[in-house]
Design an enzyme around this catalytic site. Sequence first.
Site, short mmCIF file in Angstrom:
data_model
loop_
_atom_site.label_atom_id
_atom_site.label_comp_id
_atom_site.label_asym_id
_atom_site.label_seq_id
_atom_site.Cartn_x
_atom_site.Cartn_y
_atom_site.Cartn_z
N TRP A 109 0.81 -1.22 0.00
CA TRP A 109 0.00 0.00 0.00
C TRP A 109 0.84 1.27 0.00
O TRP A 109 0.31 2.35 -0.18
CB TRP A 109 -0.93 0.02 1.23
CG TRP A 109 -0.23 -0.35 2.51
CD1 TRP A 109 -0.27 -1.57 3.13
CD2 TRP A 109 0.65 0.47 3.31
NE1 TRP A 109 0.54 -1.56 4.25
CE2 TRP A 109 1.11 -0.32 4.39
CE3 TRP A 109 1.08 1.79 3.21
CZ2 TRP A 109 1.99 0.18 5.36
CZ3 TRP A 109 1.96 2.28 4.17
CH2 TRP A 109 2.40 1.48 5.24
N ASN A 110 2.16 1.18 0.24
CA ASN A 110 2.89 2.43 0.48
C ASN A 110 3.22 3.19 -0.80
O ASN A 110 3.36 4.41 -0.77
CB ASN A 110 4.13 2.20 1.36
CG ASN A 110 5.11 1.26 0.74
OD1 ASN A 110 4.79 0.52 -0.18
ND2 ASN A 110 6.34 1.27 1.25
N LYS A 129 -2.35 -8.40 -7.70
CA LYS A 129 -3.18 -8.15 -6.52
C LYS A 129 -2.64 -6.95 -5.75
O LYS A 129 -1.60 -7.05 -5.10
CB LYS A 129 -3.17 -9.38 -5.59
CG LYS A 129 -4.22 -9.29 -4.50
CD LYS A 129 -3.84 -10.04 -3.25
CE LYS A 129 -2.87 -9.28 -2.41
NZ LYS A 129 -3.37 -8.00 -1.89
N GLY A 144 6.74 -6.29 -0.26
CA GLY A 144 6.04 -6.20 1.02
C GLY A 144 6.94 -6.63 2.16
O GLY A 144 8.16 -6.48 2.07
N SER A 145 6.33 -7.21 3.18
CA SER A 145 7.10 -7.54 4.38
C SER A 145 7.94 -8.80 4.17
O SER A 145 7.61 -9.67 3.37
CB SER A 145 6.14 -7.76 5.55
OG SER A 145 5.27 -8.82 5.25
N GLU A 166 10.99 -8.06 -3.04
CA GLU A 166 11.45 -6.78 -2.51
C GLU A 166 10.86 -6.66 -1.12
O GLU A 166 9.66 -6.43 -0.97
CB GLU A 166 10.97 -5.62 -3.39
CG GLU A 166 11.46 -5.66 -4.82
CD GLU A 166 12.92 -5.27 -4.97
OE1 GLU A 166 13.56 -4.92 -3.95
OE2 GLU A 166 13.44 -5.35 -6.09
N LEU A 167 11.71 -6.82 -0.11
CA LEU A 167 11.16 -6.99 1.25
C LEU A 167 11.55 -5.82 2.16
O LEU A 167 11.85 -4.74 1.70
CB LEU A 167 11.60 -8.35 1.79
CG LEU A 167 11.31 -9.53 0.84
CD1 LEU A 167 11.83 -10.84 1.37
CD2 LEU A 167 9.80 -9.64 0.54
N ARG A 214 10.08 11.40 3.56
CA ARG A 214 9.37 11.16 2.30
C ARG A 214 8.32 10.09 2.57
O ARG A 214 8.59 9.10 3.27
CB ARG A 214 10.37 10.65 1.25
CG ARG A 214 9.82 10.54 -0.15
CD ARG A 214 10.94 10.19 -1.11
NE ARG A 214 11.50 8.88 -0.83
CZ ARG A 214 11.30 7.80 -1.59
NH1 ARG A 214 10.59 7.87 -2.67
NH2 ARG A 214 11.85 6.65 -1.26
N CYS A 272 10.20 1.48 2.26
CA CYS A 272 11.15 0.44 2.68
C CYS A 272 12.58 0.98 2.66
O CYS A 272 13.45 0.47 3.35
CB CYS A 272 11.02 -0.78 1.79
SG CYS A 272 11.05 -0.31 0.08
N GLU A 279 12.10 -2.29 11.71
CA GLU A 279 11.66 -1.26 10.77
C GLU A 279 10.54 -0.43 11.40
O GLU A 279 9.54 -0.97 11.84
CB GLU A 279 11.16 -1.98 9.51
CG GLU A 279 10.98 -1.10 8.34
CD GLU A 279 10.66 -1.91 7.08
OE1 GLU A 279 10.10 -3.02 7.18
OE2 GLU A 279 10.95 -1.40 5.99
#
Length: 466
Positions: free
Chosen positions: A138-139, A162, A216-217, A238-239, A266, A272, A368
């Site tokens: 969502w970011n 998705k 995501g996570s 991409e975590l 930002r 991330c 994080e």
Amino acid sequence: MTDQITAPTFAVEDPATLEVVGHVPDLGPTHATTAVDRAAAAFPGWASTAPRRRADILRRAYELMLRDQHELATLISRENGKSLQDATNEVVYAAEFFRWYSEEAVRAGGEYGESPGGGARTIVTSRPVGVAALVTPWNFPAAMATRKIGPALAAGCTVVIKPAALTPLTMLAIAEILGEAGLPEGVVEVVTTRSSGAVVSAWMADDRVRKISFTGSTQVGSHLLHQAADRIVNASMELGGNAPVIVTEDADVAAAVEGALVAKFRNGGQACTAANRIYVHSDVVRPFLHAFGAAVEKLTVGPALDGAAIGPLVSANERQRVNDAVELAVRKGARVAYTAELPAAPGHFYPPTVLVDVSHDSSIVTEEIFGPVAPILEWNDEEDLLDHLNNSDLGLAAYVFAGDLGRAIRIAERLEVGMVGINRGTVSDPSAPFGGVKQSGLGREGSRHGLREYQETQYLSVDWPT
Ligand code: NAP
Ligand code: MG
């Protein structure tokens, strides 16, 4: 998708005002499989479409995103909460992936060689991997989608995607733009859902899906890698990140403050690559902190559409998580040195906050934050600092501010991370390979490296009479 109309829907909320922005279909595994049916049916035609034709469609989509940048930015701000400036920057960055990959699509290349023993010639080519499943957070609801769709389409793959349940509207708007740009039916199939596990599991179990690309996570990424193992599905991940900012004693302090502010705030810290912890040499920590704190106190917090610099966190859960992390740090001895003012609005706002007296092993430093909180730490010994920083499971990004560029590069080369910003607070660039090491991920997005993630290598061994 026409049969979406009969599906139940769910509401998308503006995290700044708590108003409903729209409703989207809440699709399940059956629809997920229907989406694969379409993407698989479209694959042979798209894979054999001339690269120039694929490129033209991507280029047109780039132009249409810029044409609609105000509407898209407003939509991103509404469903995600980020400032209009951040949202506009995201649209331009997101569109750039379509332009970049429209240019890459026609640079296929290949190899031709003679077998050492003679009697054969070798032709090496790239083939599209097949139907790709894309899962985005969502970011950055636009950029995380186009960073995957651009190279997938350029390579000749079709995709099922998705978006996150918190921010599905932007992806639907981009899908419309792709349609207007001339993308054939079935090449990009969007599935909105509140049952992300069930939908993505259906894709991971589907023989026709040959690729998973996830942002995501680390936790969900690891889960998807386990699922990918069952059928040996090609995976790009991409975590999470935990980016340090390092400021050396010879750095230009004003420039370091400016860069650290960008790296930290930002997107309200919900990136991330966001600076998670700021290490300033003790010789310059006082002027740094003073200038950084003064700038944080001036940050305007509020609804994006009121012109604020910092929006809310994306959800009540995220706000609570950030609040808990700061409270725990304070219980462990940290002190809130500076904060910005909160608006009277009802949204999930958290004030930009500067923490000092933070211990180097506290969870606010090792985990994080994903919010507008900046722990400032002091350092003296470069070796100790590098040991400490490399003693992390994560390795996405870092930032180094130093007067001596050679020293900055020496520090950067010793950091176990995928990306280092040197004397600047951003690393994202469509022409550069974005990605992490260790538990921050596998593979790269952007640049020609990003295209390779959607290609298989095939070679032809051709009998050659000698
Ligand atoms: P997340 O929970 O991992 O969600 C990411 C995506 O995975 C969403 O679409 C989510 O859908 C979906 N998802 C959740 N559970 C799933 C499951 N069991 N199976 C399949 N899909 C599932 O991450 P987040 O909390 O949204 O985002 C924050 C994290 O993303 C941070 O750790 C951040 O560092 C990382 N991130 C990394 C990058 C990068 O490029 N390295 C970029 C942005 C964010 P729903 O939300 O709809 O359930
Ligand atoms: Mg999550």
